[in-house]
Scaffold this motif. Sequence first.
Motif, short mmCIF file in Angstrom:
data_model
loop_
_atom_site.label_atom_id
_atom_site.label_comp_id
_atom_site.label_asym_id
_atom_site.label_seq_id
_atom_site.Cartn_x
_atom_site.Cartn_y
_atom_site.Cartn_z
N LYS A 150 0.83 -1.21 0.00
CA LYS A 150 0.00 0.00 0.00
C LYS A 150 0.86 1.26 0.00
CE LYS A 150 -3.80 0.54 2.20
NZ LYS A 150 -4.79 0.66 3.30
N LEU A 151 1.98 1.20 0.72
CA LEU A 151 2.90 2.34 0.73
C LEU A 151 3.47 2.56 -0.67
CD1 LEU A 151 4.50 4.52 2.22
CD2 LEU A 151 6.20 2.79 2.81
N ASN A 154 0.78 4.14 -2.77
CA ASN A 154 0.52 5.54 -2.40
C ASN A 154 1.65 6.47 -2.83
OD1 ASN A 154 -1.92 4.80 -1.23
ND2 ASN A 154 -1.06 4.57 0.81
N ASP A 191 -2.86 -1.34 8.11
CA ASP A 191 -2.05 -0.28 8.72
C ASP A 191 -0.57 -0.51 8.47
OD1 ASP A 191 -4.31 0.95 9.69
OD2 ASP A 191 -4.21 -0.01 11.65
N ASP A 193 0.84 -2.45 6.16
CA ASP A 193 1.15 -2.43 4.72
C ASP A 193 1.20 -1.01 4.17
OD1 ASP A 193 1.31 -5.17 4.62
OD2 ASP A 193 -0.79 -5.44 4.05
N GLY A 194 0.61 -0.07 4.90
CA GLY A 194 0.60 1.32 4.44
C GLY A 194 1.77 2.15 4.92
#
Length: 204
Positions: A150-151, A154, A191, A193-194
């Motif tokens: 996810k990071l 993003n 959370d 993974d972000g």
Amino acid sequence: MLKLAWRNLWRNRRRTIITILAVSFATLFSIAMRGIQLGTYEDNISFALKLFSGFIQIQAPGFQDNPSLHKTFLFDGPLRSKISSLSEVVGYAPRVYADGLASFRENSLGAAIFGVVPLREKTVTDLHTRIQVGRFFSTDTSSEVVLGYKLLKNLKAKLNDEIVILAQGYDGTLGNQRFKIVGTLKTGSADLDGIAVLMGLSTL
């Protein structure tokens, strides 16, 4: 009284049989649901521990209350020997935690940076099995990183791109360095993974 009670039970057989079946079903259902519930709790706890935290953590006094690089300790030979001598210990791995800023082009996001030793980490957690794309870095001195998927998304980066990580050093000064993204991590925790950035412990 017992005789009267027994006669009363069977005066209306249909009512008695329905009541016995209803109570029996409810009891069996409750026992089964409680068993599933307890089993699920145990599996979830085991999953979380094996995924990241391990079953026991050794930390400096006060670290949990206020985490800081100043509340670390040297993972030296005597400590290794002491841990290795415990028959109950099946594996151990040193770690360093830090906060920082991960940047790619014009995008910047807060990150939780975890410094690990790949070979030792495999004896404690399942992180290496959670690689979604790419691979895990091979040594704890490389300039390669694994990001939460996810990071990566993003940041609008992709595999083999270079990101810049800005973080505070032990002496309080700010430092930055380029790292190559070699893999993405999918742990099942949105959370984590972000924000997760995994790199070699020595590098961190």
